[in-house]
Design a protein around this motif. Structure first.
Motif, PDB file in Angstrom:
ATOM      1  N   ARG A  63       5.283  34.083  19.948  1.00 30.44           N
ATOM      2  CA  ARG A  63       5.977  33.330  21.507  1.00 30.44           C
ATOM      3  C   ARG A  63       5.155  33.730  22.641  1.00 30.44           C
ATOM      4  NH1 ARG A  63       9.897  29.946  20.795  1.00 30.44           N
ATOM      5  NH2 ARG A  63      11.185  30.602  19.413  1.00 30.44           N
ATOM      6  N   ALA A  64       4.384  34.394  23.077  1.00 34.36           N
ATOM      7  CA  ALA A  64       4.393  35.015  24.340  1.00 34.36           C
ATOM      8  C   ALA A  64       2.526  34.280  24.431  1.00 34.36           C
ATOM      9  CB  ALA A  64       3.150  36.496  24.400  1.00 34.36           C
ATOM     10  N   CYS A  65       2.704  32.970  23.327  1.00 34.76           N
ATOM     11  CA  CYS A  65       1.360  32.115  23.228  1.00 34.76           C
ATOM     12  C   CYS A  65       1.544  31.011  23.375  1.00 34.76           C
ATOM     13  CB  CYS A  65       0.780  32.208  21.709  1.00 34.76           C
ATOM     14  SG  CYS A  65       0.349  33.653  21.075  1.00 34.76           S
ATOM     15  N   ASP A  66       2.986  30.755  23.415  1.00 37.05           N
ATOM     16  CA  ASP A  66       3.134  29.242  24.293  1.00 37.05           C
ATOM     17  C   ASP A  66       2.337  28.900  24.992  1.00 37.05           C
ATOM     18  OD1 ASP A  66       5.083  29.039  22.084  1.00 37.05           O
ATOM     19  OD2 ASP A  66       6.986  29.604  23.678  1.00 37.05           O
ATOM     20  N   PRO A  67       2.501  29.227  26.442  1.00 38.11           N
ATOM     21  CA  PRO A  67       1.776  29.015  27.554  1.00 38.11           C
ATOM     22  C   PRO A  67       0.829  28.338  27.167  1.00 38.11           C
ATOM     23  CG  PRO A  67       2.841  30.919  28.718  1.00 38.11           C
ATOM     24  CD  PRO A  67       3.112  29.903  26.895  1.00 38.11           C
ATOM     25  N   LEU A  68      -0.476  29.265  26.268  1.00 41.58           N
ATOM     26  CA  LEU A  68      -1.695  28.624  26.363  1.00 41.58           C
ATOM     27  C   LEU A  68      -1.416  27.094  24.487  1.00 41.58           C
ATOM     28  CD1 LEU A  68      -4.676  29.410  25.958  1.00 41.58           C
ATOM     29  CD2 LEU A  68      -4.261  30.478  24.069  1.00 41.58           C
ATOM     30  N   LEU A  69       0.083  27.818  23.841  1.00 37.22           N
ATOM     31  CA  LEU A  69       0.091  26.315  22.881  1.00 37.22           C
ATOM     32  C   LEU A  69       0.001  24.886  24.011  1.00 37.22           C
ATOM     33  CD1 LEU A  69      -0.691  25.399  20.265  1.00 37.22           C
ATOM     34  CD2 LEU A  69       1.953  26.731  20.181  1.00 37.22           C
ATOM     35  N   ARG A  81       5.234  24.168  17.600  1.00 33.53           N
ATOM     36  CA  ARG A  81       5.628  25.720  17.598  1.00 33.53           C
ATOM     37  C   ARG A  81       4.546  25.643  16.238  1.00 33.53           C
ATOM     38  NH1 ARG A  81       6.522  30.014  19.123  1.00 33.53           N
ATOM     39  NH2 ARG A  81       8.318  29.793  20.317  1.00 33.53           N
ATOM     40  N   VAL A  82       3.932  26.804  16.288  1.00 34.05           N
ATOM     41  CA  VAL A  82       3.012  27.244  15.306  1.00 34.05           C
ATOM     42  C   VAL A  82       3.649  28.341  14.512  1.00 34.05           C
ATOM     43  CG1 VAL A  82       0.601  27.706  14.681  1.00 34.05           C
ATOM     44  CG2 VAL A  82       1.123  26.372  16.894  1.00 34.05           C
ATOM     45  N   ARG A  83       3.529  28.302  13.205  1.00 35.60           N
ATOM     46  CA  ARG A  83       4.401  29.926  12.867  1.00 35.60           C
ATOM     47  C   ARG A  83       3.369  30.610  13.101  1.00 35.60           C
ATOM     48  NH1 ARG A  83       8.773  27.901   9.609  1.00 35.60           N
ATOM     49  NH2 ARG A  83       8.826  25.606   9.255  1.00 35.60           N
ATOM     50  N   GLY A  84       4.226  31.774  12.842  1.00 33.02           N
ATOM     51  CA  GLY A  84       3.446  33.020  12.563  1.00 33.02           C
ATOM     52  C   GLY A  84       2.501  32.848  14.077  1.00 33.02           C
ATOM     53  N   LEU A  85       2.476  32.236  15.358  1.00 29.09           N
ATOM     54  CA  LEU A  85       2.366  32.965  16.520  1.00 29.09           C
ATOM     55  C   LEU A  85       2.948  33.425  17.805  1.00 29.09           C
ATOM     56  CD1 LEU A  85      -0.693  31.866  17.885  1.00 29.09           C
ATOM     57  CD2 LEU A  85      -0.047  29.872  18.621  1.00 29.09           C
ATOM     58  N   GLY A  92       4.874  22.916   7.286  1.00 31.52           N
ATOM     59  CA  GLY A  92       5.020  24.927   6.808  1.00 31.52           C
ATOM     60  C   GLY A  92       4.023  25.941   8.186  1.00 31.52           C
ATOM     61  N   VAL A  93       3.344  25.053   8.457  1.00 27.38           N
ATOM     62  CA  VAL A  93       2.408  25.562   9.947  1.00 27.38           C
ATOM     63  C   VAL A  93       2.631  24.687  11.603  1.00 27.38           C
ATOM     64  CG1 VAL A  93      -0.072  25.902  11.070  1.00 27.38           C
ATOM     65  CG2 VAL A  93       0.296  25.645   8.323  1.00 27.38           C
ATOM     66  N   VAL A  94       2.654  23.911  11.279  1.00 29.42           N
ATOM     67  CA  VAL A  94       3.146  23.057  12.665  1.00 29.42           C
ATOM     68  C   VAL A  94       4.545  22.935  12.268  1.00 29.42           C
ATOM     69  CG1 VAL A  94       2.477  21.636  14.556  1.00 29.42           C
ATOM     70  CG2 VAL A  94       0.663  22.640  12.721  1.00 29.42           C
ATOM     71  N   THR A  95       5.755  22.867  13.775  1.00 34.62           N
ATOM     72  CA  THR A  95       7.202  22.526  13.832  1.00 34.62           C
ATOM     73  C   THR A  95       7.312  21.561  14.769  1.00 34.62           C
ATOM     74  OG1 THR A  95       7.845  24.829  13.901  1.00 34.62           O
ATOM     75  CG2 THR A  95       7.207  23.593  11.665  1.00 34.62           C
ATOM     76  N   MET A 106       9.356  27.490  22.061  1.00 34.27           N
ATOM     77  CA  MET A 106       8.719  26.499  21.969  1.00 34.27           C
ATOM     78  C   MET A 106       7.814  26.090  22.388  1.00 34.27           C
ATOM     79  SD  MET A 106      10.050  23.548  18.724  1.00 34.27           S
ATOM     80  CE  MET A 106       9.893  24.416  17.136  1.00 34.27           C
ATOM     81  N   ALA A 107       6.565  25.677  22.762  1.00 33.09           N
ATOM     82  CA  ALA A 107       5.410  25.562  23.716  1.00 33.09           C
ATOM     83  C   ALA A 107       6.133  23.729  24.431  1.00 33.09           C
ATOM     84  CB  ALA A 107       4.104  25.103  23.418  1.00 33.09           C
ATOM     85  N   LEU A 108       6.767  23.610  24.777  1.00 34.06           N
ATOM     86  CA  LEU A 108       6.928  22.296  26.038  1.00 34.06           C
ATOM     87  C   LEU A 108       6.179  21.392  26.134  1.00 34.06           C
ATOM     88  CD1 LEU A 108       9.011  19.648  25.386  1.00 34.06           C
ATOM     89  CD2 LEU A 108      10.533  21.199  27.316  1.00 34.06           C
ATOM     90  N   PHE A 109       5.378  20.707  26.715  1.00 36.96           N
ATOM     91  CA  PHE A 109       4.683  19.914  27.303  1.00 36.96           C
ATOM     92  C   PHE A 109       4.939  18.770  27.291  1.00 36.96           C
ATOM     93  CE2 PHE A 109       2.507  19.780  23.866  1.00 36.96           C
ATOM     94  CZ  PHE A 109       1.534  19.126  23.700  1.00 36.96           C
ATOM     95  N   ARG A 110       4.320  17.877  28.569  1.00 31.86           N
ATOM     96  CA  ARG A 110       4.742  16.878  29.118  1.00 31.86           C
ATOM     97  C   ARG A 110       3.421  15.207  29.582  1.00 31.86           C
ATOM     98  NH1 ARG A 110       9.607  15.977  31.413  1.00 31.86           N
ATOM     99  NH2 ARG A 110      10.652  15.627  29.426  1.00 31.86           N
ATOM    100  N   ILE A 111       2.893  14.585  29.628  1.00 27.86           N
ATOM    101  CA  ILE A 111       2.067  13.700  29.803  1.00 27.86           C
ATOM    102  C   ILE A 111       2.173  12.766  30.167  1.00 27.86           C
ATOM    103  CG2 ILE A 111      -0.300  13.419  29.111  1.00 27.86           C
ATOM    104  CD1 ILE A 111      -0.056  14.969  26.429  1.00 27.86           C
ATOM    105  N   ALA A 112       1.750  12.370  31.707  1.00 31.24           N
ATOM    106  CA  ALA A 112       2.599  10.858  31.593  1.00 31.24           C
ATOM    107  C   ALA A 112       1.397  10.222  32.414  1.00 31.24           C
ATOM    108  CB  ALA A 112       2.630  11.032  32.723  1.00 31.24           C
ATOM    109  N   ALA A 113       1.080   9.445  31.951  1.00 26.23           N
ATOM    110  CA  ALA A 113       0.021   8.142  32.795  1.00 26.23           C
ATOM    111  C   ALA A 113       0.523   6.825  32.949  1.00 26.23           C
ATOM    112  CB  ALA A 113      -1.060   8.670  31.602  1.00 26.23           C
TER     113      ALA A 113
END
Length: 142
Positions: free
Chosen positions: A118-124, A112-116, A83-86, A1-8
């Motif tokens: 894991r190599a795309c996780d950094p871009l996601l 996570r975008v189904r079908g994408l 079904g697409v985004v989890t 999964m593509a984990l990200f954090r935004i702080a403000a």
């Protein structure tokens, strides 16, 4: 999964920052080609469900979410059941630790975008930081 954090940091009191960030329908104005429909009765609580519909015309997908943790005005957790985004998202709002006015907000999401592959996780994750970071900043501005 593509984990990200935004702080403000915001000049808003924690309760006002919380109110703005958990007005689910208002998120749609910040995410291109998206509308949000809350499918449960207000006010928001554990078990509240809503759907973000992203697309143009009949081409698109639904991103159904449920509030699984609701601890106003400090913490909530959403789980995505599509079904697409989890994945999941958490919003945390805290008073400034130095005793100053305003609040610190942290948005954490595991996407996570189904079908994408894991190599795309950094871009996601990067796209998530851009899109949701902008949404958070605009919502906190008013």
């Amino acid at each position: 999964m593509a984990l990200f954090r935004i702080a403000a940091r915001t000049h808003l009191a924690p309760a006002e920052a919380w109110r703005r960030l958990t007005a689910w329908e208002r998120h749609a104005a910040q995410v291109p080609f998206t509308r949000i429909t809350v499918t449960t009765e207000p006010p928001t609580h554990r078990g509240t469900r809503f759907v973000a519909r992203t697309g143009i015309g009949r081409l698109g997908f639904d991103d159904p979410m449920e509030v699984v943790v609701w601890e106003p005005p400090y913490h909530c957790r959403l789980e995505k059941h599509g079904g697409v985004v989890t994945g999941w998202a958490e919003i945390d709002v805290r008073e400034e630790p130095d005793g100053g006015s305003g609040a610190r907000v942290v948005w954490t999401e595991d996407l996570r975008v189904r079908g994408l592959p894991r190599a795309c996780d950094p871009l996601l994750a990067r796209a998530g930081r851009v899109v949701f970071g902008r949404a958070m900043r605009v919502l906190l501005r008013g």
